[in-house]
Structure formats: structure tokens, C-alpha cells
Design a protein around this motif. Structure first.
Motif, PDB file in Angstrom:
ATOM      1  N   MET A   1       0.174 -46.505 -32.981  1.00 52.21           N
ATOM      2  CA  MET A   1       1.062 -45.746 -33.849  1.00 52.21           C
ATOM      3  C   MET A   1       1.809 -46.735 -34.728  1.00 52.21           C
ATOM      4  SD  MET A   1       3.903 -42.855 -32.800  1.00 52.21           S
ATOM      5  CE  MET A   1       4.511 -43.760 -31.401  1.00 52.21           C
ATOM      6  N   LYS A   2       1.378 -46.790 -36.011  1.00 52.96           N
ATOM      7  CA  LYS A   2       1.986 -47.713 -36.958  1.00 52.96           C
ATOM      8  C   LYS A   2       2.493 -47.023 -38.218  1.00 52.96           C
ATOM      9  CE  LYS A   2      -0.746 -51.670 -35.527  1.00 52.96           C
ATOM     10  NZ  LYS A   2      -1.647 -52.736 -35.952  1.00 52.96           N
ATOM     11  N   LYS A   3       1.817 -45.949 -38.598  1.00 55.02           N
ATOM     12  CA  LYS A   3       2.166 -45.214 -39.816  1.00 55.02           C
ATOM     13  C   LYS A   3       2.250 -43.742 -39.447  1.00 55.02           C
ATOM     14  CE  LYS A   3      -0.063 -48.620 -42.767  1.00 55.02           C
ATOM     15  NZ  LYS A   3      -0.952 -48.822 -43.906  1.00 55.02           N
ATOM     16  N   VAL A   4       3.486 -43.237 -39.450  1.00 59.30           N
ATOM     17  CA  VAL A   4       3.775 -41.932 -38.866  1.00 59.30           C
ATOM     18  C   VAL A   4       4.410 -41.004 -39.900  1.00 59.30           C
ATOM     19  CG1 VAL A   4       5.125 -40.765 -37.071  1.00 59.30           C
ATOM     20  CG2 VAL A   4       4.192 -43.055 -36.638  1.00 59.30           C
ATOM     21  N   ILE A   5       3.973 -39.742 -39.897  1.00 62.82           N
ATOM     22  CA  ILE A   5       4.693 -38.740 -40.663  1.00 62.82           C
ATOM     23  C   ILE A   5       5.231 -37.691 -39.690  1.00 62.82           C
ATOM     24  CG2 ILE A   5       3.451 -39.140 -42.803  1.00 62.82           C
ATOM     25  CD1 ILE A   5       1.929 -36.512 -42.362  1.00 62.82           C
ATOM     26  N   VAL A   6       6.417 -37.198 -40.017  1.00 56.18           N
ATOM     27  CA  VAL A   6       7.057 -36.141 -39.231  1.00 56.18           C
ATOM     28  C   VAL A   6       7.284 -34.978 -40.180  1.00 56.18           C
ATOM     29  CG1 VAL A   6       9.016 -35.483 -37.785  1.00 56.18           C
ATOM     30  CG2 VAL A   6       8.168 -37.844 -37.740  1.00 56.18           C
ATOM     31  N   ILE A   7       6.633 -33.843 -39.880  1.00 55.86           N
ATOM     32  CA  ILE A   7       6.675 -32.676 -40.750  1.00 55.86           C
ATOM     33  C   ILE A   7       7.090 -31.444 -39.950  1.00 55.86           C
ATOM     34  CG2 ILE A   7       5.013 -33.583 -42.417  1.00 55.86           C
ATOM     35  CD1 ILE A   7       2.810 -31.991 -41.013  1.00 55.86           C
ATOM     36  N   GLY A   8       7.462 -30.404 -40.660  1.00 55.22           N
ATOM     37  CA  GLY A   8       7.860 -29.154 -40.038  1.00 55.22           C
ATOM     38  C   GLY A   8       8.806 -28.409 -40.948  1.00 55.22           C
ATOM     39  N   CYS A   9       9.102 -27.194 -40.572  1.00 53.65           N
ATOM     40  CA  CYS A   9      10.008 -26.351 -41.348  1.00 53.65           C
ATOM     41  C   CYS A   9      11.374 -27.024 -41.484  1.00 53.65           C
ATOM     42  CB  CYS A   9      10.156 -25.010 -40.632  1.00 53.65           C
ATOM     43  SG  CYS A   9      11.187 -23.813 -41.493  1.00 53.65           S
ATOM     44  N   PRO A  10      12.048 -26.839 -42.622  1.00 58.13           N
ATOM     45  CA  PRO A  10      13.428 -27.325 -42.705  1.00 58.13           C
ATOM     46  C   PRO A  10      14.251 -26.766 -41.540  1.00 58.13           C
ATOM     47  CG  PRO A  10      12.670 -26.637 -44.867  1.00 58.13           C
ATOM     48  CD  PRO A  10      11.614 -26.216 -43.889  1.00 58.13           C
ATOM     49  N   GLY A  11      15.098 -27.604 -40.978  1.00 58.29           N
ATOM     50  CA  GLY A  11      15.921 -27.197 -39.845  1.00 58.29           C
ATOM     51  C   GLY A  11      15.276 -27.422 -38.496  1.00 58.29           C
ATOM     52  N   SER A  12      14.010 -27.853 -38.495  1.00 59.55           N
ATOM     53  CA  SER A  12      13.317 -28.067 -37.222  1.00 59.55           C
ATOM     54  C   SER A  12      13.794 -29.333 -36.514  1.00 59.55           C
ATOM     55  CB  SER A  12      11.796 -28.123 -37.429  1.00 59.55           C
ATOM     56  OG  SER A  12      11.434 -29.191 -38.286  1.00 59.55           O
ATOM     57  N   GLY A  13      14.432 -30.229 -37.243  1.00 57.72           N
ATOM     58  CA  GLY A  13      14.916 -31.454 -36.627  1.00 57.72           C
ATOM     59  C   GLY A  13      14.040 -32.658 -36.905  1.00 57.72           C
ATOM     60  N   LYS A  14      13.344 -32.635 -38.039  1.00 56.84           N
ATOM     61  CA  LYS A  14      12.469 -33.754 -38.392  1.00 56.84           C
ATOM     62  C   LYS A  14      13.226 -35.071 -38.445  1.00 56.84           C
ATOM     63  CE  LYS A  14      11.274 -31.810 -42.233  1.00 56.84           C
ATOM     64  NZ  LYS A  14      12.027 -30.559 -42.039  1.00 56.84           N
ATOM     65  N   SER A  15      14.371 -35.053 -39.097  1.00 59.22           N
ATOM     66  CA  SER A  15      15.143 -36.294 -39.244  1.00 59.22           C
ATOM     67  C   SER A  15      15.686 -36.769 -37.906  1.00 59.22           C
ATOM     68  CB  SER A  15      16.281 -36.103 -40.246  1.00 59.22           C
ATOM     69  OG  SER A  15      15.745 -35.845 -41.521  1.00 59.22           O
ATOM     70  N   THR A  16      16.163 -35.849 -37.099  1.00 53.83           N
ATOM     71  CA  THR A  16      16.675 -36.215 -35.771  1.00 53.83           C
ATOM     72  C   THR A  16      15.554 -36.800 -34.918  1.00 53.83           C
ATOM     73  OG1 THR A  16      18.354 -34.497 -35.900  1.00 53.83           O
ATOM     74  CG2 THR A  16      17.805 -35.326 -33.696  1.00 53.83           C
ATOM     75  N   PHE A  17      14.396 -36.140 -34.904  1.00 52.70           N
ATOM     76  CA  PHE A  17      13.241 -36.642 -34.161  1.00 52.70           C
ATOM     77  C   PHE A  17      12.844 -38.016 -34.689  1.00 52.70           C
ATOM     78  CE2 PHE A  17       8.746 -37.267 -33.416  1.00 52.70           C
ATOM     79  CZ  PHE A  17       8.577 -36.879 -32.095  1.00 52.70           C
ATOM     80  N   SER A  18      12.793 -38.155 -36.012  1.00 53.06           N
ATOM     81  CA  SER A  18      12.386 -39.416 -36.641  1.00 53.06           C
ATOM     82  C   SER A  18      13.331 -40.556 -36.281  1.00 53.06           C
ATOM     83  CB  SER A  18      12.327 -39.261 -38.162  1.00 53.06           C
ATOM     84  OG  SER A  18      11.342 -38.329 -38.513  1.00 53.06           O
ATOM     85  N   LYS A  19      14.635 -40.266 -36.287  1.00 56.11           N
ATOM     86  CA  LYS A  19      15.619 -41.298 -35.924  1.00 56.11           C
ATOM     87  C   LYS A  19      15.430 -41.744 -34.481  1.00 56.11           C
ATOM     88  CE  LYS A  19      18.934 -39.323 -39.037  1.00 56.11           C
ATOM     89  NZ  LYS A  19      20.141 -38.524 -39.142  1.00 56.11           N
ATOM     90  N   LYS A  20      15.179 -40.801 -33.597  1.00 59.17           N
ATOM     91  CA  LYS A  20      14.960 -41.147 -32.188  1.00 59.17           C
ATOM     92  C   LYS A  20      13.667 -41.947 -32.031  1.00 59.17           C
ATOM     93  CE  LYS A  20      17.581 -37.280 -30.315  1.00 59.17           C
ATOM     94  NZ  LYS A  20      17.500 -35.991 -29.592  1.00 59.17           N
ATOM     95  N   LEU A  21      12.615 -41.535 -32.737  1.00 57.28           N
ATOM     96  CA  LEU A  21      11.345 -42.265 -32.684  1.00 57.28           C
ATOM     97  C   LEU A  21      11.531 -43.680 -33.235  1.00 57.28           C
ATOM     98  CD1 LEU A  21       8.302 -42.048 -32.022  1.00 57.28           C
ATOM     99  CD2 LEU A  21       7.957 -41.278 -34.386  1.00 57.28           C
ATOM    100  N   HIS A  22      12.270 -43.807 -34.312  1.00 58.08           N
ATOM    101  CA  HIS A  22      12.592 -45.118 -34.891  1.00 58.08           C
ATOM    102  C   HIS A  22      13.334 -45.984 -33.866  1.00 58.08           C
ATOM    103  CE1 HIS A  22      14.481 -48.143 -37.443  1.00 58.08           C
ATOM    104  NE2 HIS A  22      15.656 -47.689 -37.067  1.00 58.08           N
ATOM    105  N   GLY A  23      14.306 -45.400 -33.179  1.00 58.73           N
ATOM    106  CA  GLY A  23      15.070 -46.144 -32.184  1.00 58.73           C
ATOM    107  C   GLY A  23      14.210 -46.652 -31.040  1.00 58.73           C
ATOM    108  N   ILE A  24      13.196 -45.892 -30.685  1.00 63.49           N
ATOM    109  CA  ILE A  24      12.307 -46.274 -29.578  1.00 63.49           C
ATOM    110  C   ILE A  24      11.253 -47.283 -30.028  1.00 63.49           C
ATOM    111  CG2 ILE A  24      10.519 -45.388 -28.001  1.00 63.49           C
ATOM    112  CD1 ILE A  24      12.161 -42.712 -28.010  1.00 63.49           C
TER     113      ILE A  24
END
Length: 163
Positions: A1-24
Motif C-alpha cells: 500500500m503506497k498510493k491510496v485513495i479514500v472515497i465515499g459519500c460526503p459526510g462518510s468520514g473520508k478525511s477522518t479515516f485518511s488522517k488515521k491511516l496517515h498516522g498509522i
């Protein structure tokens, strides 16, 4: 996993998920909303947005968070991993409501707590009927990608806690 996209409906938490994935993972994180919007709620010219996106996807490592259907296929071509937060409409509407009035690192402005963008809500309410089928169809065109589809916030959290 080197190049990742996070998609979904607005409000689904894409940014929150992405920040957590970034932290890990430590992968650099890019938010499409920051590439597209100015602090005064105007959009940058399309060519500026595309140049910013191109600068991100040409790097060796990244997480790109956001929908922007017009560039989804470009990002699908470049990524190796997709996280699709495929949540029920009510979950997404609750997510939108919960973030109003809060400072967000993925947006260049703060929505007022009582602010309601009716056009945006219409988009969210139609996402599962209009945008979701397009996303699912596009994902099938890329069988070489690792695709994770989460149907609840708990599924996403369980995945992240297992990394």
C-alpha cells in the motif's frame, strides 16, 4: 500500500479515516478539498486544481482523500489501493451535521454551526442512487487494485486497528 485513495459519500468520514491511516502508515496525505477550494469558498481554476492533483499523484507515496468524480478515474489509474466508505445515507448526514462549526484540517473554512447548504444536501441524499453506481462500475474496471469497501464506521475502525 503506497498510493491510496479514500472515497465515499460526503459526510462518510473520508478525511477522518485518511488522517488515521496517515498516522498509522506515515504516507503523505492530500485532501482534494484543499486543492480545489479557496478560503473565501470559491474554487480555484480547473487547471490549477488538476496541476495540484498531478503534483500529488506523481509522487511515490500518498493518500488522497476526496470524491471529485471528474478525476476519479485519473486517481484510480495511479493508485494501488482504494478505500470506499460505502455507508448509509443517514450515517453521512449525521457526519455532516456533526462537523458543522468545527475547524477541519481538510477544508479551508469553518462552516457555521447553523449553516445548511441545501444544494450540497441534495447531492448527499442522491449519492447512493446517482454517484455510488458510477463508483462501483469504475471500481470493476480496475481488478488489479486492492479495494476495501466498508459498510459501517465500525468496519473501517476495525481495519485501522488491525494495521
Amino acid at each position: 500500500m503506497k498510493k491510496v485513495i479514500v472515497i465515499g459519500c460526503p459526510g462518510s468520514g473520508k478525511s477522518t479515516f485518511s488522517k488515521k491511516l496517515h498516522g498509522i502508515t506515515g504516507l503523505p496525505l492530500y485532501h482534494l478539498d484543499l486543492m480545489n477550494w479557496n478560503a473565501d469558498r470559491t474554487t480555484v481554476p480547473k487547471q490549477v486544481f488538476l496541476k495540484r492533483l498531478e503534483n500529488a499523484i506523481t509522487k511515490d507515496l500518498w493518500i488522497i482523500d476526496g470524491n471529485y468524480g471528474s478525476t476519479l478515474e485519473l486517481r484510480l489509474n495511479a493508485c494501488d489501493t482504494v478505500f470506499f466508505l460505502d455507508y448509509p445515507q443517514e450515517v453521512c448526514l449525521e457526519g455532516i451535521s456533526a462537523r458543522r462549526g468545527k475547524l477541519r484540517s481538510d477544508m479551508p473554512w469553518v462552516e457555521a454551526a447553523d449553516e445548511v447548504d441545501e444544494e450540497f444536501l441534495v447531492f448527499v441524499k442522491s449519492y447512493n442512487c446517482v454517484s455510488r453506481p458510477i463508483v462501483l462500475e469504475l471500481l470493476q474496471k480496475y481488478p488489479d487494485k486492492t479495494v476495501h469497501v466498508f459498510r459501517s464506521r465500525r468496519e473501517g475502525e476495525e481495519y485501522l486497528s488491525g494495521l
